[in-house]
Enzyme design. Structure first.
Site, PDB file in Angstrom:
ATOM      1  N   ALA A 171     -33.362   7.294  10.407  1.00 38.70           N
ATOM      2  CA  ALA A 171     -33.926   6.362  11.383  1.00 38.70           C
ATOM      3  C   ALA A 171     -32.869   6.019  12.417  1.00 38.70           C
ATOM      4  CB  ALA A 171     -34.409   5.095  10.684  1.00 38.70           C
ATOM      5  N   ASP A 172     -33.333   5.599  13.572  1.00 40.32           N
ATOM      6  CA  ASP A 172     -32.459   5.083  14.610  1.00 40.32           C
ATOM      7  C   ASP A 172     -33.191   3.946  15.310  1.00 40.32           C
ATOM      8  OD1 ASP A 172     -29.867   5.468  16.070  1.00 40.32           O
ATOM      9  OD2 ASP A 172     -31.278   5.485  17.755  1.00 40.32           O
ATOM     10  N   THR A 173     -32.525   2.805  15.415  1.00 40.65           N
ATOM     11  CA  THR A 173     -33.147   1.616  15.995  1.00 40.65           C
ATOM     12  C   THR A 173     -32.404   1.205  17.257  1.00 40.65           C
ATOM     13  OG1 THR A 173     -33.858   0.858  13.817  1.00 40.65           O
ATOM     14  CG2 THR A 173     -33.763  -0.801  15.557  1.00 40.65           C
TER      15      THR A 173
END
Length: 190
Positions: free
Chosen positions: A66-68
């Site tokens: 994931a990347d936020t």
């Protein structure tokens, strides 16, 4: 086996909360984003690159990455570089609504499935003294947009429209559906 391609303690906590057994292996990739692309596209692209890097080393495993990012006025706010940068970000978010985008990838069976979850977050007005006190806690320094909704930063959020877990960095409802689609059993069911 499930491999979480992230060193984030929040992502580890949320994946554990789902009742899944997993190991952690961080993906050392270039996370530079292209400012000419839509921010959501870039969060998805970074997430996909993380998964691809680990999947190349573990092709038989299920990779979760994931990347936020935090987006305001079309600009991406990453993790602050130093305390002054954190203060700048928090002043920018004060009294305004911003978007949190989490790119989420499940790589399994030789295929990657990447989705983006977006959540709108509104901050109440923050005083300079509150911003300084918050920065002194150290909490903002390793988080996109310089705040953690699950910690002291929760006191700044006056309204949220969307997935709370997206703001924490791992939208668990979306992830559960993606894992089930990849054949991973969750709560004893596919």
């Amino acid at each position: 086996m499930i491999i979480l391609a992230s060193k984030s303690p929040r992502r580890k906590q949320l994946l554990s909360m789902m009742g899944l057994e997993f190991t952690v292996q961080t993906a050392d990739i270039d996370e530079t984003m292209d400012p000419s692309q839509a921010p959501a596209h870039e969060a998805a692209a970074v997430s996909a690159r993380k998964a691809e890097k680990i999947a190349a080393q573990h092709p038989q495993d299920v990779i979760v990455s994931a990347d936020t990012i935090v987006v305001i006025d079309g600009n991406i706010l990453g993790k602050p570089k130093e305390e002054q940068d954190a203060a700048r970000m928090l002043r920018l978010l004060s009294g305004r609504t911003h978007t949190v985008c989490t790119g989420l990838t499940v790589h399994a069976n030789g295929r990657a499935n990447t989705q983006v979850v977006e959540t709108s977050v509104t901050f109440r007005d923050l005083s300079d003294a509150e911003i300084a006190a918050y920065i002194e806690t150290g909490e903002p320094m390793d988080k996109a947009g310089a705040y953690g909704i699950q910690g002291y930063g929760s006191m700044f959020v006056s309204h949220l429209d969307g997935d709370y877990f997206c703001v924490m960095g791992l939208p668990v409802c979306t992830l559960a559906g993606m894992l089930r689609a990849a054949g991973v059993r969750i709560l004893g069911q596919i």
